[in-house]
Design an enzyme around this catalytic site. Structure first.
Site, PDB file in Angstrom:
ATOM      1  N   ASP A  13      -0.074 -11.226  -0.704  1.00 40.17           N
ATOM      2  CA  ASP A  13       0.517 -11.038  -2.030  1.00 40.17           C
ATOM      3  C   ASP A  13      -0.153 -11.914  -3.088  1.00 40.17           C
ATOM      4  O   ASP A  13       0.478 -12.330  -4.050  1.00 40.17           O
ATOM      5  CB  ASP A  13       2.036 -11.320  -2.017  1.00 40.17           C
ATOM      6  N   GLY A  15      -2.521 -10.943  -4.987  1.00 37.08           N
ATOM      7  CA  GLY A  15      -3.044 -10.122  -6.084  1.00 37.08           C
ATOM      8  C   GLY A  15      -4.437  -9.610  -5.747  1.00 37.08           C
ATOM      9  O   GLY A  15      -5.266  -9.409  -6.626  1.00 37.08           O
ATOM     10  N   LYS A  16      -4.658  -9.377  -4.469  1.00 43.50           N
ATOM     11  CA  LYS A  16      -5.974  -8.884  -4.022  1.00 43.50           C
ATOM     12  C   LYS A  16      -6.291  -7.541  -4.654  1.00 43.50           C
ATOM     13  O   LYS A  16      -7.427  -7.249  -4.979  1.00 43.50           O
ATOM     14  CB  LYS A  16      -6.018  -8.729  -2.494  1.00 43.50           C
ATOM     15  N   LYS A  18      -5.689  -6.260  -7.550  1.00 44.44           N
ATOM     16  CA  LYS A  18      -6.271  -6.285  -8.891  1.00 44.44           C
ATOM     17  C   LYS A  18      -7.718  -6.783  -8.865  1.00 44.44           C
ATOM     18  O   LYS A  18      -8.591  -6.220  -9.528  1.00 44.44           O
ATOM     19  CB  LYS A  18      -5.419  -7.184  -9.787  1.00 44.44           C
ATOM     20  N   ASN A  38       0.530  -1.477   5.979  1.00 43.55           N
ATOM     21  CA  ASN A  38       1.453  -2.578   5.691  1.00 43.55           C
ATOM     22  C   ASN A  38       0.902  -3.462   4.585  1.00 43.55           C
ATOM     23  O   ASN A  38       1.311  -4.594   4.424  1.00 43.55           O
ATOM     24  CB  ASN A  38       1.692  -3.424   6.952  1.00 43.55           C
ATOM     25  N   GLY A  40      -0.122  -2.636   0.915  1.00 41.45           N
ATOM     26  CA  GLY A  40       0.523  -2.531  -0.392  1.00 41.45           C
ATOM     27  C   GLY A  40      -0.164  -3.258  -1.522  1.00 41.45           C
ATOM     28  O   GLY A  40       0.403  -4.137  -2.140  1.00 41.45           O
ATOM     29  N   HIS A  41      -1.425  -2.919  -1.800  1.00 41.17           N
ATOM     30  CA  HIS A  41      -2.084  -3.425  -3.002  1.00 41.17           C
ATOM     31  C   HIS A  41      -1.480  -2.758  -4.222  1.00 41.17           C
ATOM     32  O   HIS A  41      -1.211  -1.557  -4.209  1.00 41.17           O
ATOM     33  CB  HIS A  41      -3.563  -3.025  -3.014  1.00 41.17           C
ATOM     34  N   THR A 128       6.820  -4.744   9.606  1.00 39.09           N
ATOM     35  CA  THR A 128       7.229  -3.657   8.717  1.00 39.09           C
ATOM     36  C   THR A 128       7.734  -2.449   9.512  1.00 39.09           C
ATOM     37  O   THR A 128       8.107  -1.442   8.934  1.00 39.09           O
ATOM     38  CB  THR A 128       6.056  -3.219   7.817  1.00 39.09           C
ATOM     39  N   GLN A 224      -3.630  -8.196   4.030  1.00 33.04           N
ATOM     40  CA  GLN A 224      -2.935  -9.433   4.402  1.00 33.04           C
ATOM     41  C   GLN A 224      -3.784 -10.645   3.979  1.00 33.04           C
ATOM     42  O   GLN A 224      -4.418 -10.577   2.949  1.00 33.04           O
ATOM     43  CB  GLN A 224      -2.581  -9.468   5.889  1.00 33.04           C
ATOM     44  N   THR A 239      -0.140 -11.320  11.368  1.00 30.12           N
ATOM     45  CA  THR A 239      -0.374  -9.900  11.492  1.00 30.12           C
ATOM     46  C   THR A 239      -1.172  -9.659  12.785  1.00 30.12           C
ATOM     47  O   THR A 239      -1.621 -10.602  13.422  1.00 30.12           O
ATOM     48  CB  THR A 239      -1.083  -9.388  10.219  1.00 30.12           C
ATOM     49  N   THR A 301      10.000  -4.138   0.961  1.00 31.84           N
ATOM     50  CA  THR A 301      11.358  -4.477   1.392  1.00 31.84           C
ATOM     51  C   THR A 301      12.248  -4.927   0.242  1.00 31.84           C
ATOM     52  O   THR A 301      13.477  -4.945   0.379  1.00 31.84           O
ATOM     53  CB  THR A 301      11.292  -5.653   2.388  1.00 31.84           C
TER      54      THR A 301
HETATM   55  P1  GDP Z   1      -1.880  -8.142  -2.607  1.00 25.84           P
HETATM   56  O1  GDP Z   1      -0.877  -7.983  -1.531  1.00 25.84           O
HETATM   57  O2  GDP Z   1      -2.614  -9.444  -2.530  1.00 25.84           O
HETATM   58  O3  GDP Z   1      -2.792  -6.984  -2.758  1.00 25.84           O
HETATM   59  O4  GDP Z   1      -1.058  -8.275  -3.922  1.00 25.84           O
HETATM   60  P2  GDP Z   1      -0.871  -7.177  -5.014  1.00 25.84           P
HETATM   61  O5  GDP Z   1      -2.190  -6.620  -5.398  1.00 25.84           O
HETATM   62  O6  GDP Z   1       0.200  -6.264  -4.606  1.00 25.84           O
HETATM   63  O7  GDP Z   1      -0.418  -8.079  -6.234  1.00 25.84           O
HETATM   64  C1  GDP Z   1       0.841  -8.628  -6.327  1.00 25.84           C
HETATM   65  C2  GDP Z   1       1.420  -8.440  -7.719  1.00 25.84           C
HETATM   66  O8  GDP Z   1       0.837  -9.333  -8.637  1.00 25.84           O
HETATM   67  C3  GDP Z   1       1.209  -7.068  -8.309  1.00 25.84           C
HETATM   68  O9  GDP Z   1       2.423  -6.645  -8.862  1.00 25.84           O
HETATM   69  C4  GDP Z   1       0.161  -7.286  -9.389  1.00 25.84           C
HETATM   70  O10 GDP Z   1       0.295  -6.373 -10.464  1.00 25.84           O
HETATM   71  C5  GDP Z   1       0.469  -8.669  -9.825  1.00 25.84           C
HETATM   72  N1  GDP Z   1      -0.656  -9.421 -10.388  1.00 25.84           N
HETATM   73  C6  GDP Z   1      -1.951  -9.437  -9.958  1.00 25.84           C
HETATM   74  N2  GDP Z   1      -2.668 -10.309 -10.696  1.00 25.84           N
HETATM   75  C7  GDP Z   1      -1.823 -10.850 -11.600  1.00 25.84           C
HETATM   76  C8  GDP Z   1      -1.953 -11.848 -12.625  1.00 25.84           C
HETATM   77  O11 GDP Z   1      -3.020 -12.433 -12.858  1.00 25.84           O
HETATM   78  N3  GDP Z   1      -0.809 -12.158 -13.352  1.00 25.84           N
HETATM   79  C9  GDP Z   1       0.387 -11.567 -13.115  1.00 25.84           C
HETATM   80  N4  GDP Z   1       1.458 -11.939 -13.836  1.00 25.84           N
HETATM   81  N5  GDP Z   1       0.542 -10.628 -12.162  1.00 25.84           N
HETATM   82  C10 GDP Z   1      -0.533 -10.279 -11.413  1.00 25.84           C
END
Ligand code: GDP
Length: 428
Positions: A13, A15-16, A18, A38, A40-41, A128, A224, A239, A301
């Site tokens: 989680d 933020g991978k 983005k 499992n 969820g990006h 999950t 993950q 995992t 979840t």
């Molecule tokens: P992953 O499991 O590492 O792929 O995490 P996600 O890609 O699901 O990112 C987790 C959440 O953080 C998502 O809702 C993104 O939109 C948000 N997110 C990513 N980068 C940033 C950031 O720089 N700032 C903020 N506020 N939210 C971010």
């Protein structure tokens, strides 16, 4: 830099999604190398949110071929549903390729995932329940079915019958469940999934090497994160595959020397879902700020994630395990309102009277250590509109610089909001 690995440096989680999206537009291929649905990006494009579970982020760019690597476990029904939902939003998925060597998640994997978790009771792992762990277990036990098996009905039926003989006995005798029907499963996998899946099945290793040989950029995308790695995470709360950069070699079929850069994704603070040790865990008001501003609730979840201060001991370990060449620091904006920030620079073990600069190998130590913090002033300003390093207040730059110094690796990108364009490039 033909082959780049993107890996989470914490407990997921980070933020991978983005950062991967940011890199994907310059890539010929984006290959997922481990995990299943499992992951969820989340990628936010023009106000629209794409929750990618199995399909690599490259799918959002017409010039990029998204590839599901051999190290991934694939639930074909879920994959096809994800393709349908992306196509309904106007995303063309026809370029998607799936490794013939990837293992299939079968109905007994989902069933056993649910049942074994239930049997563990209070000690459950919090999986999950999608069959991912049992599918990897069968892969290691050499009784798994692979994507390529779908292409040969006779082989598929043989392997299905052999697997079901044992799985149905376990379901009936251990868990008191009804047996699964081979005909029903074959009908679904061969009759329903195969016609749609067949055009996607490919020699993914060949695709990757052809791209590398042509000097084209390839992104190897982990799901993950480092501390959820089967070998290096806080076992058993991990995992069932290897997210660390080395997993990209086995999961995509490249050698270590093919990898030219490894980008670690670190959130500006730390979160963890479910159980397990967490030295910098926070409670109280500061925790609420991180959870609310960072929207730290599980994508699948809805569970509240446990928040904590940034942990540079973990980061240093992630640098070692992944040979990170650079860092992308996400969600810096979440810290905007906090007057004081803490960064864990070492752990103190009250029992041994010892200070740890690096991760203790023994988990009992990790459970009892107390963090040694360095304190910094917050910037108390809105970072969400920042687009260049000059837009970041001094205190924010100091925070980023401290993390880079503690890691010994430069920070190249800083996230300042969830939007695709909300980031600042701070170094090459
Ligand atoms: P992953 O499991 O590492 O792929 O995490 P996600 O890609 O699901 O990112 C987790 C959440 O953080 C998502 O809702 C993104 O939109 C948000 N997110 C990513 N980068 C940033 C950031 O720089 N700032 C903020 N506020 N939210 C971010």
């Amino acid at each position: 830099m033909p082959a780049t690995v993107v890996v989470g440096t914490q407990w997921g989680d980070e933020g991978k999604g983005k950062v991967t999206d940011l890199l994907a537009k310059d890539m010929a291929l984006v290959v997922r190398y481990q995990g299943g649905h499992n992951a969820g990006h989340t990628v936010v494009v023009g106000g629209e949110t794409f929750a990618l579970q199995l399909v690599p982020s490259g799918v959002l760019y017409p010039g990029t071929v998204p590839v599901i690597g051999n190290g991934v476990v694939v639930d074909p029904g879920v994959l096809l549903a994800e393709v349908d939902s992306l196509e309904a939003k106007g995303i063309d998925c026809s370029r998607l390729r799936v490794s013939g060597n990837a293992h299939l998640i079968m109905p007994w994997h989902r069933e056993l995932d649910r049942l074994t978790e239930r049997y563990l009771g209070r000690n459950q792992l919090g999986t999950t329940r999608r069959g991912i762990g049992p599918a990897y277990a069968d892969k290691a036990a050499r009784v798994g079915l692979r994507v390529q098996d779908l292409l040969d009905e006779k082989i598929f039926r043989q392997k299905l019958d052999a697997a079901l003989k044992e799985k149905n006995a376990v379901l009936a005798k251990v868990y008191n469940r009804l047996p699964l029907s081979a005909d029903e499963i074959a009908g679904r996998y061969l009759g329903e999934y195969l016609p749609r899946l067949a055009p996607m099945v490919a020699d993914s290793v060949g695709l990757v090497h052809e791209a590398l040989e042509a000097g084209r950029n390839v992104l190897l995308e982990g799901a993950q994160a480092t501390f959820l790695d089967l070998d290096h995470g806080t076992y058993p709360f991990v995992t069932s595959s290897n997210p660390v950069a080395g997993g990209a070699c086995t999961g995509a079929g490249v050698g270590p020397r093919d990898i030219t850069s490894v980008i670690g994704i670190a959130k500006a603070y730390v979160t963890r879902v479910g159980s397990g040790p967490f030295p910098t865990e926070l409670g109280g008001e500061e925790a609420d700020v991180l959870v609310e501003r960072g929207r730290e609730f599980g994508t699948n979840t809805g569970r509240r994630r446990r928040p904590g201060w940034f942990d540079a001991v973990m980061l240093r370990h992630a640098v070692r395990l992944n040979s990170l060449t650079e860092l992308a620091l996400t969600k810096l904006d979440v810290l905007d309102t906090l007057p004081v920030l803490r960064v864990c620079v070492a752990y103190d073990d009250p029992v041994e009277g010892r200070r740890y600069q690096h991760m203790p190998y023994h988990q009992s130590v990790l459970h009892r250590v107390t963090p040694v913090y360095e304190e910094l002033p917050g910037w108390q300003a809105d970072l969400s509109g920042a687009t260049s390093p000059g837009d970041l207040p001094r205190a924010a730059r100091d925070y980023v610089d401290l993390l880079a110094d503690l890691a010994g690796v430069p920070v190249s990108v800083v996230g300042v909001g969830p939007g695709r364009d909300q980031y600042v490039r701070v170094a090459a």
